[in-house]
Design an enzyme around this catalytic site. Structure first.
Site, PDB file in Angstrom:
ATOM      1  N   PHE A 295      44.683  29.721  38.177  1.00  0.00           N
ATOM      2  CA  PHE A 295      44.228  30.643  39.221  1.00  0.00           C
ATOM      3  C   PHE A 295      45.273  30.603  40.320  1.00  0.00           C
ATOM      4  O   PHE A 295      45.537  29.538  40.885  1.00  0.00           O
ATOM      5  CB  PHE A 295      42.873  30.220  39.792  1.00  0.00           C
ATOM      6  CG  PHE A 295      42.421  31.053  40.975  1.00  0.00           C
ATOM      7  CD1 PHE A 295      41.404  31.979  40.835  1.00  0.00           C
ATOM      8  CD2 PHE A 295      43.014  30.900  42.235  1.00  0.00           C
ATOM      9  CE1 PHE A 295      40.986  32.748  41.924  1.00  0.00           C
ATOM     10  CE2 PHE A 295      42.616  31.669  43.320  1.00  0.00           C
ATOM     11  CZ  PHE A 295      41.584  32.595  43.158  1.00  0.00           C
ATOM     12  N   GLU A 296      45.857  31.733  40.630  1.00  0.00           N
ATOM     13  CA  GLU A 296      46.673  31.837  41.829  1.00  0.00           C
ATOM     14  C   GLU A 296      46.727  33.293  42.261  1.00  0.00           C
ATOM     15  O   GLU A 296      46.816  34.202  41.440  1.00  0.00           O
ATOM     16  CB  GLU A 296      48.085  31.257  41.633  1.00  0.00           C
ATOM     17  CG  GLU A 296      48.894  31.782  40.485  1.00  0.00           C
ATOM     18  CD  GLU A 296      50.236  31.046  40.319  1.00  0.00           C
ATOM     19  OE1 GLU A 296      50.433  29.978  40.943  1.00  0.00           O
ATOM     20  OE2 GLU A 296      51.080  31.538  39.550  1.00  0.00           O
ATOM     21  N   ILE A 297      46.593  33.482  43.552  1.00  0.00           N
ATOM     22  CA  ILE A 297      46.780  34.797  44.160  1.00  0.00           C
ATOM     23  C   ILE A 297      47.972  34.631  45.085  1.00  0.00           C
ATOM     24  O   ILE A 297      47.935  33.816  46.011  1.00  0.00           O
ATOM     25  CB  ILE A 297      45.526  35.245  44.936  1.00  0.00           C
ATOM     26  CG1 ILE A 297      44.319  35.322  43.997  1.00  0.00           C
ATOM     27  CG2 ILE A 297      45.772  36.593  45.609  1.00  0.00           C
ATOM     28  CD1 ILE A 297      43.004  35.632  44.695  1.00  0.00           C
TER      29      ILE A 297
END
Length: 417
Positions: A295-297
């Site tokens: 998960f990375e934004i």
């Protein structure tokens, strides 16, 4: 001749006081803890912040209003961003599950495009099924061969022997060549795809992950408006055996490029040796704390910066993506911790998330399907893999004030009539 009673009482009291002081001295934490001790000086969090009431991050926040985020609106409020997934055709069912979760909780409101990337062409079935699960546009990209193949400077014999050593140390995927290729590609090549060169923000979505909480604001607009570079949900310790030379190579790079360090960096988080001293020891000075990058934004402009490009080039030439098992998570995290202002790194506490076996599950009425404050549903020992206590210690918990304000507002408002 017997001692008078007052003298006997005084002697007994003196002896009791002496014994008390001896016991207290013996109980005092005066001994030095050796590396590898299970009870380091830094204790875990007394209370998981995910048990506190969680609202939204501070305004300004962009929301759906009328048709401003309709999928066919050419003048929508969407910014230059995409949902990004590296996925194989055989992972279609697991990917659909991830898509359905994220569409239900967020993207059906904002209709950001999906971008699927593979090292082999996508099948017609893959395209048909994925497009059927979203109203947003879908893009299907093929990784350029030169971005995926093993670089010419890697010695294949040495790579094989190194994998044998890693396997003896119980490092997962030691002999899986595609895993090493994936780690290298995710570290420094995905944002160089010709069809992504003009894209700024991305939300990485992997197959077989879960999203639990309704999010009612545009997360990409949040990143832009609040000057954030990177957003995470889970913060873990890595396997030190898989990255034994990553930090020494980083120190070599810094010796010649110390000017690239951000003034407000997170070096202490990267080098802490109090909570998991054995990790710091085996990783040669690196705490192994990292953002779990499934998960990375994030803002791709950071990866495209001169600092990161130079750092990745140094690591790539060192060969650790293939001679060890350097993952994109520690590489991204070290770079962010060194070359970015730590205030630009955001914990998306309000986004409920699971990638087996770890969770980010806040205490919010917008969340369903996960247990608030649960970090793992695996074995109890997995709880020690949580590195958030170190992040909060050295960087702080940006949600503390917001959560307190949210709780106060709820108390002031009282129950709905």
């Amino acid at each position: 001749m017997a001692m008078p009673k007052p003298i006997r009482l005084l002697a007994a009291a003196t002896m009791a006081l002496f014994l008390f002081l001896v016991i207290q001295i013996m109980r005092s934490p005066t001994t030095v803890k050796l590396p590898g001790s299970n009870d380091g000086k830094v204790e875990d969090m007394a209370r998981d912040p995910n048990l506190d009431d969680t609202g939204e991050p501070p305004e300004p926040l962009w929301r759906v209003s009328g048709h401003n985020y309709d999928p066919d609106n050419p003048d929508s409020d969407r910014i230059n961003a995409t949902l990004l997934s590296l996925v194989r055709n055989k992972e279609l069912s697991q990917l659909v599950q991830s898509m359905q979760d994220l569409e239900r909780t967020w993207n059906h409101k904002f209709n950001y495009p999906w971008t699927f990337i593979n090292d082999e062409p996508f099948t017609a079935e893959f395209k048909q099924v994925t497009q059927a699960n979203t109203k947003a546009a879908c893009n299907y990209l093929l990784i350029p061969k030169e971005h995926w193949e093993i670089p010419s400077w890697i010695n294949q014999d040495l790579m094989h022997e190194s994998a044998n050593i890693l396997e003896e140390q119980d490092v997962q995927y030691a002999h899986m060549q595609s895993y090493h290729q994936m780690c290298r590609w995710n570290s420094g090549l995905f944002y160089k795809h010709p069809d992504l060169l003009d894209t700024q923000y991305y939300w990485r979505v992997e197959p077989n992950v879960h999203f639990f909480c309704d999010v009612d604001y545009d997360v990409f607009r949040y990143m832009h408006d609040h000057n954030k570079t990177y957003g995470f949900t889970v913060n873990l310790y890595d396997s030190p055996q898989s990255i034994a030379t990553l930090w020494p190579e980083t120190i070599k790079f810094l010796a010649a490029n110390n000017h690239l360090l951000a003034e407000n960096n997170a070096m202490n988080w990267l080098t802490d040796k109090e909570r998991r001293p054995e990790h710091n020891h085996k990783a040669n000075g690196y705490s192994t704390c990292h953002f779990w990058s499934n998960f990375e934004i994030a803002d791709m402009n950071f990866w495209r910066s001169p600092a990161y490009e130079a750092y990745f080039e140094h690591l790539d030439r060192a060969g650790g993506f293939f001679y060890e098992r350097w993952g994109d998570a520690p590489v991204h995290s070290i770079a962010l911790g060194l070359f970015e202002d730590k205030s630009k790194i955001h914990w998306f506490k309000d986004i409920g998330y699971q990638h087996i076996p770890f969770f980010n599950c806040p205490n919010s009425p917008k969340c369903k399907g996960c247990v608030k404050g649960r970090f793992t549903d695996g074995e109890a020992w997995l709880n020690k893999e949580d590195c958030r206590p170190n992040w909060f210690k050295f960087v702080g918990n940006e949600w503390s004030a917001a959560d307190s304000m949210s709780e106060a507002a709820a108390i002031a408002t009282g129950p709905a009539s």
